[in-house]
Write a protein that holds these residues in place. Structure first.
Motif, PDB file in Angstrom:
ATOM      1  N   UNK A   1       0.901  -1.258  -0.058  1.00 48.96           N
ATOM      2  CA  UNK A   1      -0.077  -0.076   0.016  1.00 48.96           C
ATOM      3  C   UNK A   1       0.841   1.225   0.042  1.00 48.96           C
ATOM      4  N   UNK A   2       1.897   1.115   0.797  1.00 47.42           N
ATOM      5  CA  UNK A   2       2.857   2.366   0.864  1.00 47.42           C
ATOM      6  C   UNK A   2       3.289   2.562  -0.635  1.00 47.42           C
ATOM      7  N   UNK A   3       3.689   1.518  -1.333  1.00 44.92           N
ATOM      8  CA  UNK A   3       4.328   1.520  -2.826  1.00 44.92           C
ATOM      9  C   UNK A   3       3.194   2.284  -3.653  1.00 44.92           C
ATOM     10  N   UNK A   4       2.081   1.866  -3.623  1.00 47.31           N
ATOM     11  CA  UNK A   4       0.719   2.575  -4.297  1.00 47.31           C
ATOM     12  C   UNK A   4       0.750   3.815  -3.919  1.00 47.31           C
ATOM     13  N   UNK A   5       0.685   4.209  -2.821  1.00 50.24           N
ATOM     14  CA  UNK A   5       0.428   5.455  -2.418  1.00 50.24           C
ATOM     15  C   UNK A   5       1.848   6.379  -2.797  1.00 50.24           C
TER      16      UNK A   5
ATOM     17  N   UNK B   1       6.673  -3.863  -8.523  1.00 51.59           N
ATOM     18  CA  UNK B   1       7.588  -3.910  -7.319  1.00 51.59           C
ATOM     19  C   UNK B   1       8.774  -4.857  -8.137  1.00 51.59           C
ATOM     20  N   UNK B   2       9.840  -4.404  -8.337  1.00 55.73           N
ATOM     21  CA  UNK B   2      11.082  -4.859  -8.932  1.00 55.73           C
ATOM     22  C   UNK B   2      11.802  -5.660  -7.872  1.00 55.73           C
ATOM     23  N   UNK B   3      11.670  -6.925  -7.608  1.00 56.38           N
ATOM     24  CA  UNK B   3      12.313  -7.491  -6.575  1.00 56.38           C
ATOM     25  C   UNK B   3      13.938  -7.964  -6.933  1.00 56.38           C
ATOM     26  N   UNK B   4      14.700  -7.930  -5.977  1.00 61.94           N
ATOM     27  CA  UNK B   4      15.980  -8.415  -5.951  1.00 61.94           C
ATOM     28  C   UNK B   4      15.874  -9.889  -6.123  1.00 61.94           C
ATOM     29  N   UNK B   5      17.017 -10.590  -5.843  1.00 62.05           N
ATOM     30  CA  UNK B   5      16.949 -12.177  -5.956  1.00 62.05           C
ATOM     31  C   UNK B   5      16.101 -12.657  -4.633  1.00 62.05           C
ATOM     32  N   UNK B   6      15.442 -13.569  -5.262  1.00 61.98           N
ATOM     33  CA  UNK B   6      14.615 -14.488  -4.182  1.00 61.98           C
ATOM     34  C   UNK B   6      14.816 -15.820  -4.120  1.00 61.98           C
ATOM     35  N   UNK B   7      15.561 -16.473  -5.190  1.00 62.07           N
ATOM     36  CA  UNK B   7      15.632 -17.689  -5.230  1.00 62.07           C
ATOM     37  C   UNK B   7      16.930 -18.242  -4.316  1.00 62.07           C
ATOM     38  N   UNK B   8      16.727 -19.604  -3.989  1.00 62.76           N
ATOM     39  CA  UNK B   8      17.769 -20.351  -3.112  1.00 62.76           C
ATOM     40  C   UNK B   8      19.015 -19.844  -3.618  1.00 62.76           C
TER      41      UNK B   8
ATOM     42  N   UNK C   1      -3.595  -7.751  -6.832  1.00 57.92           N
ATOM     43  CA  UNK C   1      -4.873  -7.271  -6.578  1.00 57.92           C
ATOM     44  C   UNK C   1      -4.805  -5.603  -6.177  1.00 57.92           C
ATOM     45  N   UNK C   2      -3.635  -4.957  -5.891  1.00 57.18           N
ATOM     46  CA  UNK C   2      -3.533  -3.548  -6.082  1.00 57.18           C
ATOM     47  C   UNK C   2      -3.167  -3.132  -7.245  1.00 57.18           C
ATOM     48  N   UNK C   3      -3.081  -3.983  -8.457  1.00 60.17           N
ATOM     49  CA  UNK C   3      -2.656  -3.466  -9.780  1.00 60.17           C
ATOM     50  C   UNK C   3      -1.265  -3.288  -9.745  1.00 60.17           C
ATOM     51  N   UNK C   4      -0.551  -3.833  -9.130  1.00 56.87           N
ATOM     52  CA  UNK C   4       1.146  -3.978  -8.895  1.00 56.87           C
ATOM     53  C   UNK C   4       1.524  -5.062  -9.852  1.00 56.87           C
ATOM     54  N   UNK C   5       2.578  -4.877 -10.907  1.00 54.41           N
ATOM     55  CA  UNK C   5       3.072  -5.695 -11.571  1.00 54.41           C
ATOM     56  C   UNK C   5       4.365  -6.480 -10.447  1.00 54.41           C
ATOM     57  N   UNK C   6       4.982  -7.620 -10.984  1.00 52.71           N
ATOM     58  CA  UNK C   6       6.011  -8.158 -10.190  1.00 52.71           C
ATOM     59  C   UNK C   6       7.154  -8.412 -11.118  1.00 52.71           C
ATOM     60  N   UNK C   7       8.188  -7.953 -10.948  1.00 54.23           N
ATOM     61  CA  UNK C   7       9.465  -8.354 -11.632  1.00 54.23           C
ATOM     62  C   UNK C   7      10.658  -8.930 -11.018  1.00 54.23           C
TER      63      UNK C   7
END
Length: 436
Positions: free
Chosen positions: A48-52, A58-65, A98-104
């Motif tokens: 919500x903070x990002x939407x505001x 949201x561009x995520x850094x590495x999340x894989x093992x 659900x907030x209209x945000x994409x995920x990279x």
């Protein structure tokens, strides 16, 4: 640019380095699973903070093992247990969409960790084995050696000419896109032959035509890289450097020159623009004069490109990268649990981001905008950002004297005095002009 999905034209990314953001152990982790702590869900708490803020993705850094900082992958098909579980990723995607945000996602496909299963198999099975063909291995010495990434022995470079490697990377990309991701940032894309990307990306696009592919490229011919690799875009490090350097050194000639080259890139693709990321010093630490931090943001949001905001920059976080073990920690800090824990002095910078993002939202053509320098001194820059008949004028002043310029229109952002067809921007000020 024909292959780039249309939604990208409205994208503004909030870039998060999850391991740091969520306070996961990086240097002192013994490999024990911490999945039950579900740290990845902390990102959900800040959506919500990002939407505001005005972000659309949201561009995520590495999340894989991985084994440490995230860029030494051991398993591309599972979430790092320091962050949580695969189902936590599903929860994040659902909450974001659900907030209209994409995920990279951040794809580290140039190299792997020495703990990567195929690498261990290659060492066990020896030369001539199928597994050994995944890497550049030399079995002629007392022990096998491998090609490493930029001298980092723990990072094992993949053999990108191998058909099995190409298919594997395509399958990994498709797996996570099928699970809800919207795009990929391709880490160290500059170190990988463009022929590899040109083989892999079209395969993925066949299944996921709306996916976005952003290559990390530091220098060189950006347009040629885009054309040969088939990525949608690359990171615009040249403009990043010119922005902070010109402002720090009060030399707008450097920025004007870089904006001219930026125009050339826009003929081929729309670059990803930024003033900070997980690999560089914070903009608030780079530009010593606090009055001039905003000038970098104005450039970011009034020039062509797909803007990326590195988490914390919107709060004026400071941090300097050092060449030592753990030297990245200062620019990859843990984010607080609640808004109330953010320092009060950071909120004016947040609101400034909102103002400039709002300007961009009202003028979506800025995604493709070229710039034309109208007035230039070491301390003052006036440029026109335009796309067809749409345009705004931007005035930046780093000096102790006001900038007086003959210019019509309304003040869309910033501060200025408009009188008799002339505008006056105060010392160390800025303003954007156009028609309301």
């Amino acid at each position: 640019m024909s292959a780039t999905p249309s939604w990208v034209a409205h994208s503004i990314w909030w870039h998060v380095y999850p391991l740091g953001f969520a306070g996961a152990p990086v240097h002192d982790w013994d490999g024990t699973s911490l999945a039950e702590e579900h740290r990845l869900l902390k990102v959900v708490e800040w959506l919500d903070y990002a939407v505001e803020l005005g972000a659309s993705g949201i561009a995520l850094g590495p999340i894989f093992a991985s084994e440490g900082h995230g860029y030494e992958t051991v398993d591309y098909l599972h979430i790092d247990t320091r962050l949580g579980t695969d189902s936590d990723f599903d929860t994040l995607v659902e909450a974001a969409h659900g907030r209209g945000l994409k995920i990279m996602l951040d794809g580290v496909f140039n190299h792997v960790a020495q703990g990567f299963s195929k690498y261990r198999q290659a060492l066990e099975s020896g030369p001539g084995s199928d597994a050994a063909q995944w890497f550049h291995l030399d079995f002629s010495g007392e022990r096998p050696t491998h090609r490493s990434f930029e001298g980092h022995e723990h990072l094992v470079t993949l053999n990108h000419g191998n058909a099995d490697v190409q298919q594997y990377v395509a399958d990994v990309m498709s797996h996570w896109l099928g699970r809800g991701a919207d795009g990929w940032r391709l880490d160290a894309a500059y170190a990988v032959p463009t022929e590899f990307w040109a083989s892999v990306i079209p395969r993925v696009r066949q299944q996921h035509p709306e996916a976005y592919f952003l290559g990390e490229v530091i220098h060189g011919d950006y347009a040629q890289f885009v054309q040969h690799s088939t990525v949608d875009s690359v990171t615009q490090y040249e403009l990043w450097k010119a922005t902070w350097s010109a402002i720090s050194e009060t030399n707008f000639f450097e920025l004007s020159h870089a904006l001219g080259r930026h125009n050339d890139w826009l003929e081929t693709f729309v670059p990803a623009t930024f003033v900070g990321n997980h690999d560089v010093n914070r903009i608030a630490s780079t530009i010593a004069d606090e009055r001039h931090h905003v000038h970098a943001l104005v450039v970011l949001f009034t020039t062509g490109g797909t803007p990326m905001i590195y988490y914390g920059d919107e709060q004026g976080f400071r941090g300097v990268k050092e060449e030592r073990v753990g030297g990245d920690d200062d620019v990859r800090p843990e984010f607080p649990m609640t808004k109330e824990e953010l320092a009060p002095e950071g909120w004016p910078t947040y609101h400034l981001h909102q103002e400039l993002i709002g300007l961009r939202r009202r003028n979506p053509w800025l995604h493709y905008a070229r710039t034309e320098t109208l007035e230039l001194t070491n301390t003052a820059l006036v440029y026109r950002a335009y796309d067809g008949d749409d345009h705004v004028h931007v005035v930046l002043d780093l000096g102790d004297d006001a900038v007086d310029y003959s210019l019509g229109g309304d003040v869309l952002a910033g501060q200025a005095i408009v009188e008799g067809g002339r505008v006056t921007v105060p010392p160390h000020g800025w303003a954007v002009f156009g028609r309301k």
